[in-house]
Enzyme design. Structure first.
Site, PDB file in Angstrom:
ATOM      1  N   CYS A 119       0.798  -1.236   0.000  1.00  0.00           N
ATOM      2  CA  CYS A 119       0.000   0.000   0.000  1.00  0.00           C
ATOM      3  C   CYS A 119       0.827   1.281   0.000  1.00  0.00           C
ATOM      4  CB  CYS A 119      -0.932  -0.003   1.195  1.00  0.00           C
ATOM      5  SG  CYS A 119      -1.991  -1.445   1.181  1.00  0.00           S
TER       6      CYS A 119
HETATM    7  C1  UGA Z   1      -1.234   0.352   5.700  1.00  0.00           C
HETATM    8  C2  UGA Z   1      -1.998   1.311   6.609  1.00  0.00           C
HETATM    9  O1  UGA Z   1      -1.440   1.271   7.930  1.00  0.00           O
HETATM   10  C3  UGA Z   1      -3.471   0.910   6.667  1.00  0.00           C
HETATM   11  O2  UGA Z   1      -4.190   1.851   7.450  1.00  0.00           O
HETATM   12  C4  UGA Z   1      -4.012   0.903   5.238  1.00  0.00           C
HETATM   13  O3  UGA Z   1      -5.374   0.478   5.224  1.00  0.00           O
HETATM   14  C5  UGA Z   1      -3.212  -0.071   4.404  1.00  0.00           C
HETATM   15  O4  UGA Z   1      -1.847   0.327   4.401  1.00  0.00           O
HETATM   16  C6  UGA Z   1      -3.796  -0.054   3.007  1.00  0.00           C
HETATM   17  O5  UGA Z   1      -3.635   0.944   2.291  1.00  0.00           O
HETATM   18  O6  UGA Z   1      -4.545  -0.976   2.639  1.00  0.00           O
HETATM   19  P1  UGA Z   1      -0.189  -2.104   5.955  1.00  0.00           P
HETATM   20  O7  UGA Z   1       0.611  -1.713   4.735  1.00  0.00           O
HETATM   21  O8  UGA Z   1      -0.939  -3.399   5.942  1.00  0.00           O
HETATM   22  O9  UGA Z   1      -1.271  -0.950   6.263  1.00  0.00           O
HETATM   23  O10 UGA Z   1       0.797  -2.196   7.214  1.00  0.00           O
HETATM   24  P2  UGA Z   1       1.373  -1.166   8.295  1.00  0.00           P
HETATM   25  O11 UGA Z   1       1.107  -1.718   9.646  1.00  0.00           O
HETATM   26  O12 UGA Z   1       0.924   0.213   8.028  1.00  0.00           O
HETATM   27  O13 UGA Z   1       2.965  -1.256   8.064  1.00  0.00           O
HETATM   28  C7  UGA Z   1       3.597  -0.766   6.872  1.00  0.00           C
HETATM   29  C8  UGA Z   1       5.110  -0.864   7.003  1.00  0.00           C
HETATM   30  O14 UGA Z   1       5.602   0.146   7.897  1.00  0.00           O
HETATM   31  C9  UGA Z   1       5.645  -2.193   7.547  1.00  0.00           C
HETATM   32  O15 UGA Z   1       6.778  -2.589   6.790  1.00  0.00           O
HETATM   33  C10 UGA Z   1       6.041  -1.860   8.986  1.00  0.00           C
HETATM   34  O16 UGA Z   1       7.024  -2.691   9.513  1.00  0.00           O
HETATM   35  C11 UGA Z   1       6.532  -0.439   8.806  1.00  0.00           C
HETATM   36  N1  UGA Z   1       6.550   0.370  10.061  1.00  0.00           N
HETATM   37  C12 UGA Z   1       5.419   0.602  10.752  1.00  0.00           C
HETATM   38  C13 UGA Z   1       7.755   0.901  10.498  1.00  0.00           C
HETATM   39  O17 UGA Z   1       8.819   0.704   9.870  1.00  0.00           O
HETATM   40  N2  UGA Z   1       7.777   1.670  11.634  1.00  0.00           N
HETATM   41  C14 UGA Z   1       6.650   1.905  12.342  1.00  0.00           C
HETATM   42  O18 UGA Z   1       6.753   2.649  13.363  1.00  0.00           O
HETATM   43  C15 UGA Z   1       5.444   1.363  11.905  1.00  0.00           C
END
Ligand code: UGA
Length: 424
Positions: A253
């Site tokens: 995403c």
């Molecule tokens: C993201 C959004 O958080 C959702 O709200 C949205 O619905 C979704 O995209 C979408 O567009 O469908 P997602 O990609 O499933 O969700 O996962 P996230 O939990 O957001 O994590 C994304 C990335 O960021 C991961 O690689 C995670 O490890 C990383 N991350 C997250 C960090 O590196 N640091 C953080 O503090 C948090």
């Protein structure tokens, strides 16, 4: 109220089982017959916590799967949850949504409400109406904010529900449909609701690239990024959520939506300037991580490295745009042999990485044999809570790389490990 869901992917399946659990009659259609057959047998084509239990409970009862559009002809509300890939220049490719709308338009009953849940940029409503080809059918949007790994929880306990509607009647109908949710219900016009989704993801990605930029500065100035993160996160105006640095973010995403927002602005005549660095920083971040590793060990043929975690996030089998995959590719390129483990992502990783230069091991401990370093690249609880002390003498050298900056670095260092990350 009869509900149809078009698309049995991450979003569609959660929508379908979630609404079945609330008590609706749901038909979920996908043009992939193999996927539909799997689902009819109550098996999930993807890993998402809790999904298989709900499939087990409702499939064949209030939840039906089909590959025939005629089976959704009597639906009152049709959610379109199909993929929106990127075009070559990074814009959102809405052709799959248009195709689904065309197919829905052929069968759907008069006055039904078609709700696009797929992430689509503002400015596309006219394309949707043209594809649907049914002025007698209503159209709305309802972006999703599900995180892979916690999608079902996010479905039942969202922070907010956002709908983009053309009339008050459509708003009321969706408000009624989602009566079981406690979160604020926000109705707005269609372009606004579409923009909310892109702007939310871009804001989150911006925070991550920002904190990664600060980690990169920490790495060259002697600052410790974890101390910096903690202190800046305590300012309530900033907050600590989504402020953990690392080897970059992944998933299907963020990278896609960020670029699509840039392109949507350009298409409408505005060149945004704050957006493209988010991607540039993120593309470099896994390579910076490898660069940090290279400062303490040789990365060349004959060297073995253990990797724990290939999925882009804990709780999912999804490896799309996973920084872990980028890091493993980079190591293989340098001749390093990688022994990798992940509790769920084996199939996806094999597709991405091919079959030379690395092996997948079924037990995480088996990755350590003869390895000069262990890289923890996904924060699965079983990795975070592992007994690192007992591994110190198994590894050829006591080096631990933390791609998510999620381990207890202080404790690891006390146990004699060299801990690698960016600005740790
Ligand atoms: C993201 C959004 O958080 C959702 O709200 C949205 O619905 C979704 O995209 C979408 O567009 O469908 P997602 O990609 O499933 O969700 O996962 P996230 O939990 O957001 O994590 C994304 C990335 O960021 C991961 O690689 C995670 O490890 C990383 N991350 C997250 C960090 O590196 N640091 C953080 O503090 C948090």
């Amino acid at each position: 109220m009869k509900i149809a869901v078009v698309g049995a992917g991450y979003v569609g399946l959660v929508q379908a089982v979630g609404l079945a659990d609330v008590g609706y009659e749901v038909v979920c259609i996908d043009i992939d017959t193999e996927r539909v057959n799997l689902l009819k047998g109550r098996r999930a084509p993807i890993y998402e916590p809790g999904l298989e239990e709900l499939l087990e409970r409702y499939t064949g009862k209030s939840l039906q799967f089909t590959d025939e559009y005629s089976d959704i002809a009597d639906a009152d509300v049709i959610f379109v949850c199909v993929q929106t890939p990127a075009t070559e220049d990074g814009a959102c490719d809405i052709s799959v949504v248009e195709r689904a709308l065309r197919d829905v338009g052929v069968v759907v009953r008069e006055d039904a409400l078609v709700v696009v849940k797929s992430s689509t940029p503002p400015g596309t409503l006219v394309d949707f109406e043209r594809a649907l080809g049914r002025p007698d059918v209503r159209i709305a949007v309802n972006p999703e904010f599900l995180r892979e790994g916690t999608s079902l929880k996010d479905f039942f306990q969202p922070d907010r529900t956002v709908v983009g509607v053309k009339t008050h009647r459509d708003e009321l109908e969706l408000r009624e449909l989602y009566h079981f949710l406690k979160a604020p219900f926000l109705a707005m016009n269609i372009p606004s609701a579409q923009l909310v989704k892109y702007a939310s993801n871009t804001m989150l990605a911006l925070r991550l690239s920002y904190i990664n930029e600060i980690a990169n500065i920490s790495a060259v100035t002697g600052a410790h990024i974890k101390d910096v993160e903690q202190a800046i996160g305590m300012d309530p105006r900033i907050g600590s959520a989504f402020l953990r640095s690392g080897a970059g973010f992944g998933g299907s995403c963020f990278p896609k939506d960020v670029l699509a927002l840039q392109r949507a602005g350009e298409k409408a005549g505005y060149r945004a300037r704050l957006i493209s660095p988010i991607i540039d920083i993120n593309v470099e971040q896994p390579l910076r991580f490898v660069g940090e590793l290279e400062k303490v060990m040789r990365l060349e043929a004959g060297v073995r490295v253990a990797v724990w975690g290939l999925a882009f996030n804990k709780g999912t089998d999804d490896v799309r745009q996973s920084p872990a995959i980028r890091i493993v590719q980079e190591l293989i390129k340098r001749g390093v042999y990688v022994m990798a483990h992940d509790p769920k992502a084996e199939v996806g990783a094999r597709k991405e990485l091919g079959d030379s230069g690395w092996s997948f091991v079924a037990r995480k401990e088996d990755a350590l044999e003869g390895a000069e370093a262990l890289l923890v690249l996904t924060e699965w609880p079983e990795y975070i809570e592992a007994d690192y002390g007992s591994m110190r003498d198994v590894l050829v050298r006591p080096i631990i790389g933390d791609g998510k900056h999620a381990l207890n670095h202080w404790a690891l260092r006390r146990q004699g490990f060299t801990v690698i990350g960016i600005g740790l």
